[in-house]
Design an enzyme around this catalytic site. Structure first.
Site, mmCIF file in Angstrom:
data_model
loop_
_atom_site.group_PDB
_atom_site.id
_atom_site.type_symbol
_atom_site.label_atom_id
_atom_site.label_comp_id
_atom_site.label_asym_id
_atom_site.label_seq_id
_atom_site.Cartn_x
_atom_site.Cartn_y
_atom_site.Cartn_z
ATOM 1 N N CYS A 1 7.323 2.553 32.573
ATOM 2 C CA CYS A 1 6.366 2.438 31.394
ATOM 3 C C CYS A 1 7.220 1.649 30.500
ATOM 4 C CB CYS A 1 5.358 3.172 31.213
ATOM 5 S SG CYS A 1 4.476 3.882 32.614
ATOM 6 N N ARG B 1 -1.325 1.152 37.200
ATOM 7 C CA ARG B 1 -0.984 -0.349 36.321
ATOM 8 C C ARG B 1 -1.903 -1.460 36.330
ATOM 9 N NH1 ARG B 1 3.988 1.413 34.464
ATOM 10 N NH2 ARG B 1 5.256 2.949 35.950
#
Length: 212
Positions: free
Chosen positions: A49, A126
């Protein structure tokens, strides 16, 4: 058996929401007139991330030039988001310019189908959602928790969608801005006959290209 995630539908209105972010309160419907790229990440202070946030921050000027508002989200508190954003600036030398939604109650994540129980019941996969200036969902991309996104594809898809809207055309496989686009196929026999005289580069009557 758990309920399947509620997924938005391409071509329909994106679910509206109000949320707390690192840049203050945000309501999706108040962003009408802009393209919105809403993306989720599994958790703050995680390696993949962090690389994505750095890459998205670097792409943000190009997205802003395309009238795009970039918005992040995870099921973390605003305090966690703020600490992580500060950490990225201090350790990576990159300032995060876009707001990050704190979705502790998962209300936004559930509206957009970001929680996939097969991956995790407490983290968002995601996702990337492309919402046009009228608030319509135009495209969606889903990735697993383990693999980071290719950020140039996000920029490319925005440009492709905008090209479609501006010129009423489609874009072929692997299309990049400046390349030839696909002309909509004829709907009648008369249109098919006319196609030969319209100056397009045609492989056959149903597949024609043009430069814009």
């Amino acid at each position: 058996m758990e309920d399947a995630p509620c997924l938005p539908i391409i071509g329909e209105a994106a679910p509206d929401f109000e949320a707390v972010t690192t840049q203050g309160p945000l309501k999706l419907s108040e962003l009408r007139g802009k393209w919105v790229v809403l993306f989720s990440h599994p958790a703050d202070f995680t390696p993949v991330c962090t690389t994505e946030f750095v890459a998205l921050a670097q792409a943000n000027p190009e997205l802003e030039a395309l009238n795009v508002k970039l918005i992040g989200l995870s099921i973390d508190s605003v305090h966690s988001h703020l600490a992580w954003v500060k950490n990225i600036e201090e350790k990576m030398g990159v300032k995060i310019p876009f707001p990050v939604i704190a979705d502790l109650d998962m209300s936004v994540a559930k509206k957009f189908g970001m929680i996939h129980s097969g991956s995790s019941s407490t983290a968002t996969v995601r996702t990337v959602f492309f919402i046009d200036p009228e608030g319509t969902m135009r495209a969606m991309i889903y990735y697993p928790l383990t693999n980071g996104r290719y950020i140039p594809e996000i920029v490319r898809l925005v440009k492709a969608l905008q090209t479609t809207d501006r010129h009423k055309v489609s874009t072929p496989a692997n299309w990049q801005p400046g390349e030839k686009v696909v002309v909509p196929p004829p709907k009648t026999a008369a249109e098919m006959e006319k196609r030969a005289s319209e100056g397009y580069e045609c492989k056959d009557w149903y597949l024609c290209f043009k430069t814009i």
